[in-house]
Structures are given as C-alpha cells and as structure tokens.
Design an enzyme around this catalytic site. Sequence first.
Site, PDB file in Angstrom:
ATOM      1  N   HIS A 296       4.268 -15.559 -15.200  1.00 22.40           N
ATOM      2  CA  HIS A 296       5.666 -15.549 -14.757  1.00 22.40           C
ATOM      3  C   HIS A 296       5.694 -15.305 -13.254  1.00 22.40           C
ATOM      4  O   HIS A 296       6.381 -16.009 -12.521  1.00 22.40           O
ATOM      5  CB  HIS A 296       6.438 -14.483 -15.520  1.00 22.40           C
ATOM      6  CG  HIS A 296       7.894 -14.451 -15.203  1.00 22.40           C
ATOM      7  ND1 HIS A 296       8.700 -15.568 -15.292  1.00 22.40           N
ATOM      8  CD2 HIS A 296       8.704 -13.429 -14.796  1.00 22.40           C
ATOM      9  CE1 HIS A 296       9.944 -15.249 -14.953  1.00 22.40           C
ATOM     10  NE2 HIS A 296       9.971 -13.962 -14.645  1.00 22.40           N
ATOM     11  N   PHE A 386       9.739 -14.606 -18.363  1.00 18.53           N
ATOM     12  CA  PHE A 386      10.365 -13.350 -18.744  1.00 18.53           C
ATOM     13  C   PHE A 386      11.681 -13.190 -17.991  1.00 18.53           C
ATOM     14  O   PHE A 386      11.728 -13.362 -16.771  1.00 18.53           O
ATOM     15  CB  PHE A 386       9.441 -12.171 -18.425  1.00 18.53           C
ATOM     16  CG  PHE A 386       8.060 -12.322 -19.015  1.00 18.53           C
ATOM     17  CD1 PHE A 386       7.883 -12.799 -20.306  1.00 18.53           C
ATOM     18  CD2 PHE A 386       6.937 -12.000 -18.271  1.00 18.53           C
ATOM     19  CE1 PHE A 386       6.616 -12.945 -20.853  1.00 18.53           C
ATOM     20  CE2 PHE A 386       5.665 -12.133 -18.808  1.00 18.53           C
ATOM     21  CZ  PHE A 386       5.500 -12.611 -20.104  1.00 18.53           C
ATOM     22  N   PHE A 388      15.782 -11.284 -17.327  1.00 20.70           N
ATOM     23  CA  PHE A 388      16.531 -10.028 -17.263  1.00 20.70           C
ATOM     24  C   PHE A 388      16.837  -9.529 -18.681  1.00 20.70           C
ATOM     25  O   PHE A 388      17.021 -10.315 -19.606  1.00 20.70           O
ATOM     26  CB  PHE A 388      17.854 -10.241 -16.517  1.00 20.70           C
ATOM     27  CG  PHE A 388      17.739 -10.137 -15.024  1.00 20.70           C
ATOM     28  CD1 PHE A 388      16.523  -9.984 -14.395  1.00 20.70           C
ATOM     29  CD2 PHE A 388      18.877 -10.185 -14.236  1.00 20.70           C
ATOM     30  CE1 PHE A 388      16.430  -9.874 -13.016  1.00 20.70           C
ATOM     31  CE2 PHE A 388      18.799 -10.081 -12.853  1.00 20.70           C
ATOM     32  CZ  PHE A 388      17.581  -9.929 -12.248  1.00 20.70           C
TER      33      PHE A 388
END
Length: 406
Positions: A296, A386, A388
Amino acid sequence: MEGRILQALHLSCFTAASCLGAGLEATLKALAANRSGLARCAFETVALATHVGEVAGVDDYRLPFDLADYDCRNNRLAVLTLEQDGFAETVRAAAQRYGAARVGVFLGTSTAGILETEQAYRQLDEAGAFVAPPVYEGSHTPYALADVVARHLGLSGPAFVVSTACSSGAKVFASAARLIGAGLIDAAVVGGVDSLCLTTLYGFNSLELVSPEPCRPYDSERRGISIGEAAAFALLERPAGELPPDAVLLAGVGESSDAYHMSSPHPEGRGAEAAMRAALVSAGLSPADVDYLNLHGTATPSNDAAEGQAVMRLFGRDVPASSTKGATGHTLGAAGALEVVIGALALKHGLIPGSPGSRALDAALDLDYVFTPRAQALGVVMSNSFGFGGSNASVVLRRADAKGHA
C-alpha cells in the site's frame, strides 16, 4: 472471502491510465524505467506546495453525445480509459456472448465528480443560489461512475460503486467474485476511478499528510503522500478452455476491518495482516508462494510503519516488495485497481517494479524492499490496499502456469 478458496477468475482484459500515461504500453515503459509521473501541483486553483499525479488530456476529452449529462472530470477519465487497449470492444464482445444483463459493473471511487460541485459553489447569485447548478445524478453521486461505464459499454447487469476510501478499487474484486460465484452473473467489469479535486488535496493537507516533495514510500525520510488520479479496469470471467501460460488469474481476495481509528491504521498493522492472511487462504496459498508484494505504501510515517510490521510478521524478508505510489502518486479510490493492473503487468512481463523517489529503507523495517526494477520470473503477486477507518483489502494474482488452485 476469508475461510474458503476462491474459484480463480481470468482477467481476460485490463487497462489503466495514470500520470504515467494512458494504456498498458505507457504504464509498462514507465515502470521499467523507474520513472515517476509526479509533478509540482498546478491543478485548478490549488495553492499548495506539493506534487500531484495528473492524467494528461482529461480536460480536453469529450464524452460521447449520449453521455453528455454525465460530464465531469471523473467520468471523462473513466471513459477515456475504457477506450484504451481495446478494453471497451472486449467487454462488448463478452456482453454478446453472455447477454448484457449477465455482465456486472463494480467500481471504486472516493470523491466521484465532486470537483464540479466545488466549482459550482464558486458561482452563487446574490441570494446564494447556484448560477450553474451541479448535476448531482450525473457527477456528484458516486453511482454516476458505474452508471456511465455501464451505459458506455451497453451493460445492464448488477452495478454498484464501493466507496471505502483507499481500499475501494481492490474490494470490488471481492464483490465481483462473490456475484460470479453465486451464479448471478457470468462476467464483471471491475476497477476504480478517482480524479483530482480540491476536497482531497486540501483535506489531506489539513491532516498534515501531504508531502512537499514527491512522495518517498518506505524511505527513512518520508514526509507524506503525493495525491494522484487514475482509472483502471479489468474484465473478470471464468476461465474458458486452456489459457495461455501468461494469462493472469484472480486467485484470492482478503478483506478485514480493524476499525482502530477514523484515519490512522492499527499501529501494529493488525488489520493489514488479517487481510493478507485472508487473501492467502482465499487463494489456497502460503506466504512462501508469493513472488512479489505491491505494498500500500502511502509514504506517511504511520501507514508505512504499520504495514511494514505486518509484512515482517507474515513474510519476513522472503518476498520482494515495493510501493509504486512513488511513480503514480496515491490515487485513492482507484489505487487498488491501478495496482492490480500493475501486478498483472508484473506477472506477464517478469518485472518487479521499483519505488521511484525512495532512497534508503526505514531502518525499523527489515524488508526486501525493491528500489529499482528487477527482471524476475513471477508466478504469484499480492497487492495491498488499506483505507481510512481500517477498511483493508489484499488481492492475489497468479499466472495460469503457476501452481495454485484452479
């Protein structure tokens, strides 16, 4: 998808557009050259000392006449990308085979056409009413993205948009796999589209997450993200007959939600690790089977540290890993789909992408981090996304000639 093995699905066609260029050839050339598309921000009226990844030609692109009610930057970027690499033609041919109602559309975005709403609020009359009202249905609402893509491709199957921040463009692969597995559809257009707007640029700046220089994922001196825009699409189908050796398959998807904090990941990367483990279970593979991990890697101190810890626990130094966000910027709701396409290119061409801008690995992270591209035969690739709120997704791809479940 955790707890059961996914029936592998064929990425029979895929495409992407980002600041690296439009289409697979431009994307692959930039990755092989370790070139970044980030440039000093000159977008719209933004006055921030940062770099962004802007897709060339979006402002001048015109939607077909029958889609005029959907005109906005996000939808222009979507349709521009659909026309790359013969993707639209391939999907229309699939609709002829299966029937238009048997092909779904599942896309990720975070802000959709909010830029046009921002611009409309600048033009209010003395009573505070819009001079040029934004078209909510055709641009502002996230569903406009799925609607314009389905209409452009002539599809009438199930269609929806996932908006889980930066995992959106990865989670749609799980959504499509579930509906195909349930027999509700035979194929699916999956992907993600997010375009530059003031909300994200100023919003991330207010969170003190925006880097003043081009982002440097996993670097010991990383200073934050560089926001980009992108669109990426793939057509998922059940494998038909004998596939060529370099065909790319969706082997597994893992999802998790650690819900640790509104905007920060669990500091030990527990949600990231859970998603990666679930993806491996879904693919029927072990950590040792993964040949490359697309991280990520947003280049914020907390995100890279958390993901890095999860990777160290699961893989150690046994898997080469890099973040391509130094090349493309963080494309938010499109990032998952864009990086799946990058993973597919890596598999087909035997290329581990580097990490433009990064120079020295964070000493706290003991990883086999790839700074410059490596030519290496690959059988299995994992891509992490990934978002919030702890919304996490990991996608596993494999070549048809690699070991794994069919």
